[in-house]
Motif scaffolding. Sequence first.
Motif, mmCIF file in Angstrom:
data_model
loop_
_atom_site.group_PDB
_atom_site.id
_atom_site.type_symbol
_atom_site.label_atom_id
_atom_site.label_comp_id
_atom_site.label_asym_id
_atom_site.label_seq_id
_atom_site.Cartn_x
_atom_site.Cartn_y
_atom_site.Cartn_z
ATOM 1 N N CYS A 151 61.120 -84.975 37.769
ATOM 2 C CA CYS A 151 60.687 -83.819 38.567
ATOM 3 C C CYS A 151 60.057 -84.243 39.891
ATOM 4 C CB CYS A 151 59.686 -82.985 37.780
ATOM 5 S SG CYS A 151 60.400 -82.185 36.358
ATOM 6 N N GLY A 152 60.284 -85.462 40.315
ATOM 7 C CA GLY A 152 59.662 -85.979 41.529
ATOM 8 C C GLY A 152 59.953 -85.144 42.764
ATOM 9 N N TYR A 187 58.184 -80.973 46.729
ATOM 10 C CA TYR A 187 58.417 -79.686 47.369
ATOM 11 C C TYR A 187 57.237 -78.743 47.140
ATOM 12 C CZ TYR A 187 60.318 -75.041 48.157
ATOM 13 O OH TYR A 187 60.498 -73.758 48.580
ATOM 14 N N LEU A 188 56.803 -78.636 45.910
ATOM 15 C CA LEU A 188 55.700 -77.729 45.591
ATOM 16 C C LEU A 188 54.400 -78.157 46.258
ATOM 17 C CD1 LEU A 188 56.412 -77.078 41.812
ATOM 18 C CD2 LEU A 188 56.817 -75.516 43.724
ATOM 19 N N GLU A 189 54.125 -79.457 46.238
ATOM 20 C CA GLU A 189 52.904 -79.953 46.861
ATOM 21 C C GLU A 189 52.913 -79.762 48.368
ATOM 22 O OE1 GLU A 189 52.549 -83.972 45.509
ATOM 23 O OE2 GLU A 189 51.601 -83.351 43.625
ATOM 24 N N SER A 190 54.053 -79.978 49.003
ATOM 25 C CA SER A 190 54.115 -79.851 50.458
ATOM 26 C C SER A 190 54.068 -78.398 50.918
ATOM 27 C CB SER A 190 55.368 -80.532 51.008
ATOM 28 O OG SER A 190 56.527 -79.847 50.575
ATOM 29 N N ASN A 191 54.489 -77.461 50.070
ATOM 30 C CA ASN A 191 54.536 -76.066 50.486
ATOM 31 C C ASN A 191 53.431 -75.184 49.913
ATOM 32 O OD1 ASN A 191 57.012 -75.861 52.148
ATOM 33 N ND2 ASN A 191 57.942 -76.676 50.304
#
Length: 79
Positions: free
Chosen positions: A59-60, A65-69
Amino acid sequence: MKPVAKFWDGDKCNGCQACVQKCPAAAIDKETYEVDESLCINCMRCARVCPAKARSYDCGEVQKYLESNYMERREIEWF
């Protein structure tokens, strides 16, 4: 969202077919245990139910993606 990379280790697999039986999309072949990406809904149930831990996923990319957005708090918007 990009599909999550899925892995299957044939050496660890004991042939119980738990992944095949529990897949809600019937995306895993009964003979080869290969995942049909056109049917897979990326629920990761196959990895969860595998007693031998032969199925796994990475899930890297999704995590990045989730962390950056979504890491920073956003103010409430009214429409």
